[in-house]
Design an enzyme around this catalytic site. Structure first.
Site, mmCIF file in Angstrom:
data_model
loop_
_atom_site.group_PDB
_atom_site.id
_atom_site.type_symbol
_atom_site.label_atom_id
_atom_site.label_comp_id
_atom_site.label_asym_id
_atom_site.label_seq_id
_atom_site.Cartn_x
_atom_site.Cartn_y
_atom_site.Cartn_z
ATOM 1 N N ASN A 11 31.853 42.836 -15.112
ATOM 2 C CA ASN A 11 31.728 43.980 -14.206
ATOM 3 C C ASN A 11 33.055 44.100 -13.462
ATOM 4 O OD1 ASN A 11 31.152 45.806 -12.207
ATOM 5 N ND2 ASN A 11 29.256 44.799 -11.534
ATOM 6 N N ARG A 93 29.916 46.475 -17.898
ATOM 7 C CA ARG A 93 29.298 47.507 -17.079
ATOM 8 C C ARG A 93 30.298 48.661 -16.945
ATOM 9 N NH1 ARG A 93 29.162 48.192 -10.709
ATOM 10 N NH2 ARG A 93 27.637 49.854 -10.600
ATOM 11 N N HIS A 182 23.192 53.220 -10.885
ATOM 12 C CA HIS A 182 22.332 52.030 -10.775
ATOM 13 C C HIS A 182 21.267 52.012 -11.874
ATOM 14 C CE1 HIS A 182 23.037 51.942 -6.117
ATOM 15 N NE2 HIS A 182 23.877 51.103 -6.705
ATOM 16 N N LEU A 211 18.156 49.109 -2.971
ATOM 17 C CA LEU A 211 18.806 49.168 -1.653
ATOM 18 C C LEU A 211 19.802 48.021 -1.519
ATOM 19 C CD1 LEU A 211 15.547 49.830 0.451
ATOM 20 C CD2 LEU A 211 17.003 51.494 -0.742
ATOM 21 N N ASN A 213 24.357 47.614 -1.034
ATOM 22 C CA ASN A 213 25.336 48.316 -0.219
ATOM 23 C C ASN A 213 25.336 49.796 -0.598
ATOM 24 O OD1 ASN A 213 27.140 48.304 1.837
ATOM 25 N ND2 ASN A 213 28.483 46.793 0.886
ATOM 26 N N GLY A 214 25.359 50.055 -1.924
ATOM 27 C CA GLY A 214 25.002 51.384 -2.412
ATOM 28 C C GLY A 214 23.489 51.419 -2.520
ATOM 29 N N ARG A 243 28.157 55.053 2.926
ATOM 30 C CA ARG A 243 28.113 56.448 2.460
ATOM 31 C C ARG A 243 27.017 57.226 3.169
ATOM 32 N NH1 ARG A 243 27.476 54.407 -3.339
ATOM 33 N NH2 ARG A 243 29.504 53.490 -3.771
ATOM 34 N N ASP A 284 25.943 45.605 7.324
ATOM 35 C CA ASP A 284 25.081 44.520 6.847
ATOM 36 C C ASP A 284 23.745 44.573 7.585
ATOM 37 O OD1 ASP A 284 23.778 41.983 6.431
ATOM 38 O OD2 ASP A 284 25.693 41.250 5.654
ATOM 39 N N MET A 285 22.664 44.754 6.825
ATOM 40 C CA MET A 285 21.343 44.930 7.438
ATOM 41 C C MET A 285 20.909 43.699 8.243
ATOM 42 S SD MET A 285 19.237 47.287 7.904
ATOM 43 C CE MET A 285 19.351 48.643 6.732
ATOM 44 N N ARG A 286 21.409 42.513 7.859
ATOM 45 C CA ARG A 286 21.074 41.301 8.638
ATOM 46 C C ARG A 286 21.608 41.416 10.057
ATOM 47 N NH1 ARG A 286 23.276 37.798 3.715
ATOM 48 N NH2 ARG A 286 24.588 39.627 3.774
ATOM 49 N N GLU A 335 15.139 43.478 -1.322
ATOM 50 C CA GLU A 335 14.531 42.177 -1.614
ATOM 51 C C GLU A 335 14.346 41.329 -0.361
ATOM 52 O OE1 GLU A 335 16.986 40.328 -4.684
ATOM 53 O OE2 GLU A 335 17.007 42.236 -5.751
ATOM 54 N N ASN A 336 15.204 41.563 0.648
ATOM 55 C CA ASN A 336 15.237 40.637 1.783
ATOM 56 C C ASN A 336 14.744 41.182 3.120
ATOM 57 O OD1 ASN A 336 16.542 38.220 0.562
ATOM 58 N ND2 ASN A 336 18.133 39.727 0.108
ATOM 59 N N GLU A 386 20.974 43.012 -12.975
ATOM 60 C CA GLU A 386 21.738 43.935 -13.811
ATOM 61 C C GLU A 386 22.496 43.189 -14.908
ATOM 62 O OE1 GLU A 386 22.811 45.379 -9.908
ATOM 63 O OE2 GLU A 386 23.208 47.327 -10.801
HETATM 64 P P1 ADP Z 1 25.813 45.366 -3.731
HETATM 65 O O1 ADP Z 1 25.527 44.738 -5.084
HETATM 66 O O2 ADP Z 1 25.516 46.833 -3.651
HETATM 67 O O3 ADP Z 1 27.115 44.993 -3.118
HETATM 68 P P2 ADP Z 1 23.568 43.784 -2.742
HETATM 69 O O4 ADP Z 1 22.448 44.256 -3.578
HETATM 70 O O5 ADP Z 1 24.056 42.397 -2.922
HETATM 71 O O6 ADP Z 1 24.776 44.797 -2.734
HETATM 72 O O7 ADP Z 1 23.141 43.976 -1.202
HETATM 73 C C1 ADP Z 1 24.024 43.683 -0.167
HETATM 74 C C2 ADP Z 1 23.364 44.015 1.148
HETATM 75 O O8 ADP Z 1 22.101 43.377 1.234
HETATM 76 C C3 ADP Z 1 24.128 43.495 2.364
HETATM 77 O O9 ADP Z 1 25.084 44.444 2.795
HETATM 78 C C4 ADP Z 1 23.034 43.332 3.396
HETATM 79 O O10 ADP Z 1 22.918 44.533 4.134
HETATM 80 C C5 ADP Z 1 21.765 43.185 2.585
HETATM 81 N N1 ADP Z 1 21.138 41.868 2.745
HETATM 82 C C6 ADP Z 1 21.414 40.723 2.102
HETATM 83 N N2 ADP Z 1 20.627 39.724 2.541
HETATM 84 C C7 ADP Z 1 19.821 40.237 3.492
HETATM 85 C C8 ADP Z 1 18.788 39.728 4.320
HETATM 86 N N3 ADP Z 1 18.422 38.448 4.272
HETATM 87 N N4 ADP Z 1 18.174 40.580 5.175
HETATM 88 C C9 ADP Z 1 18.541 41.871 5.235
HETATM 89 N N5 ADP Z 1 19.508 42.423 4.482
HETATM 90 C C10 ADP Z 1 20.145 41.623 3.614
#
Ligand code: ADP
Length: 400
Positions: A11, A93, A182, A211, A213-214, A243, A284-286, A335-336, A386
């Site tokens: 990728n 990819r 995606h 869900l 980053n994209g 975005r 970052d959602m965390r 997922e998280n 993926e």
């Molecule tokens: P990409 O492949 O699009 O870069 P990912 O699918 O790895 O992204 O997702 C990244 C995002 O997931 C991070 O920016 C963060 O917001 C979110 N994330 C990761 N772990 C957690 C968590 N434990 N709780 C909430 N959000 C999370």
């Protein structure tokens, strides 16, 4: 001799290369990793092996040739080099396949030429994908190489879903339509949903929310994609990390005329300085969750705008599908973040969607249901994969 059963998935992004070696016979992943900050003064390669964990190399990687050369050396160090007889194919990819590529494609000189013609459709992504392919072909000219497209799964959308209501002659002359992205994730997750429900994919209607980053949503009827939220580019649709997603296109004219911004500045604004980061300075959602817990109003607003958009899409896709069997959450946030799932799928009993609050907060790595036993629509958390999807599509093509 045994048939080769390993696929190397590449990728290649503009400044990074992610890679994973997957054995299609055993499902093992003997190696993988990432090269970051290609072309910058400081670069890093993190190489993972199942046994001893990680090897980290910090040094500059001038370009993709240098980066992929380093990846090849890391693999060789463990006896997994590109010359290994177990390697069946390299699966790449590729972000944009336009209307030309709607299935996994064996890469030839001709295919590469067509990919170059598609660059105007995906100027941020396809050039790096092409460079990755060129370098990999130089390293192993005799090995089958396959392109797997992010757009391909969405090629089944009916015209009333992919066509913008824009003057047809202009739209058709410039390829202006919705493509969706995606796709490998939406395809993988919708299939896993059917497995989770114990039914064949043809019998399952799914809404998939990817869900990361994209971010994008899709509506999948009986295994076939009928609608998705991203459009000509990955900018349309949901609120994302950086975005904006959907907005009135007149915003662009307004900013051009009133703020005197250039088109490039507006492009950067909407792709890199909007979404969650534009609303609260953080993508970052965390971290957003932590700030909300401390009473931060900007973080709260960003969360609410993000989840409100998602709820609108869920409602719209229920209407598109007519009957929904499963609503699936995937990728980093999906997922998280139990909080996002609750804000999106909570209180939707009227649509037959009942989240179970206890199941929703349980963590796990396997696909799982987080809906109540009485819920008409299953709500699922399905970790996406993926790399596996790209490997298996590539392997299927070269062994068919
Ligand atoms: P990409 O492949 O699009 O870069 P990912 O699918 O790895 O992204 O997702 C990244 C995002 O997931 C991070 O920016 C963060 O917001 C979110 N994330 C990761 N772990 C957690 C968590 N434990 N709780 C909430 N959000 C999370």
């Amino acid at each position: 001799m045994n048939h080769p059963t390993r696929v190397l998935v590449l990728n290649s992004g503009s400044s990074s290369v992610k890679y994973q070696l997957i054995d299609m016979a055993s499902g093992d992943r003997p190696a993988g990793g990432v090269v970051e900050r290609i072309g910058e003064r400081t670069g890093a390669l993190v190489h993972r092996t199942p046994g001893d964990g990680k090897r980290r190399t910090e040094r500059p990687f001038a370009d993709h040739t240098a980066a992929l050369g380093a990846v090849a050396e890391e693999l060789s160090a463990d006896g997994l080099g590109l010359d290994s007889p177990e390697l069946a194919a390299i699966g790449h990819r590729v972000v944009h396949g336009g209307t030309r590529f709607t299935r996994p494609t064996w890469i030839t000189d001709e295919v590469l030429d067509t990919l170059r013609e598609l660059v105007p459709l995906a100027p941020l992504h396809n050039p790096a994908n092409i460079t990755g392919i060129e370098v990999a072909r130089r390293l192993r000219p005799d090995l089958p190489q396959v392109a797997v497209f992010d757009t391909a799964f969405h090629a089944t959308m009916p015209e009333h879903a992919w066509r913008y209501a824009v003057d047809r002659e202009t739209a058709d002359a410039y390829g202006v339509r919705r493509y969706g992205f995606h796709g490998t994730s939406h395809q993988y997750v919708s299939r896993r949903c059917a497995e989770l429900l114990g039914r064949p994919p043809e019998a399952v209607n799914a809404i998939v929310l990817h869900l990361g980053n994209g971010a994008s949503a899709s509506a999948v009827r009986g295994g076939v994609c009928v609608e998705t939220s991203m459009g000509l580019t990955p900018l349309e649709g949901l609120v994302m990390g950086t975005r904006s997603g959907d907005l009135d296109p007149a915003v662009i004219f307004h900013l051009r005329r009133e703020a005197g911004m250039s088109l490039d500045e507006i492009d950067t604004l909407l792709n890199r300085r909007s979404g969650l980061i534009g609303l609260c300075g953080e993508n970052d959602m965390r971290e957003i969750g932590r700030r909300i817990a401390e009473g931060d109003a900007d973080a709260r607003l960003a969360f609410d705008v993000y989840t409100h958009r998602l709820r609108k899409y869920v409602g719209a896709y229920v209407a598109v599908l007519g009957r929904v069997d499963v609503l699936a959450f995937t990728a980093g946030v999906g997922e998280n973040s139990a909080a996002v799932r609750e804000a999106v799928a909570g209180g939707l009993g009227g649509l037959g969607i009942e989240l179970d609050p206890d199941r929703n907060v349980l963590r796990g790595d396997a696909p799982r249901l987080v809906s109540a036993a009485t819920s008409r629509v299953a709500v699922a958390v399905v970790p996406t994969d993926e790399e596996w999807e790209i490997a298996s599509q590539s392997y299927a093509l070269v062994t068919s």
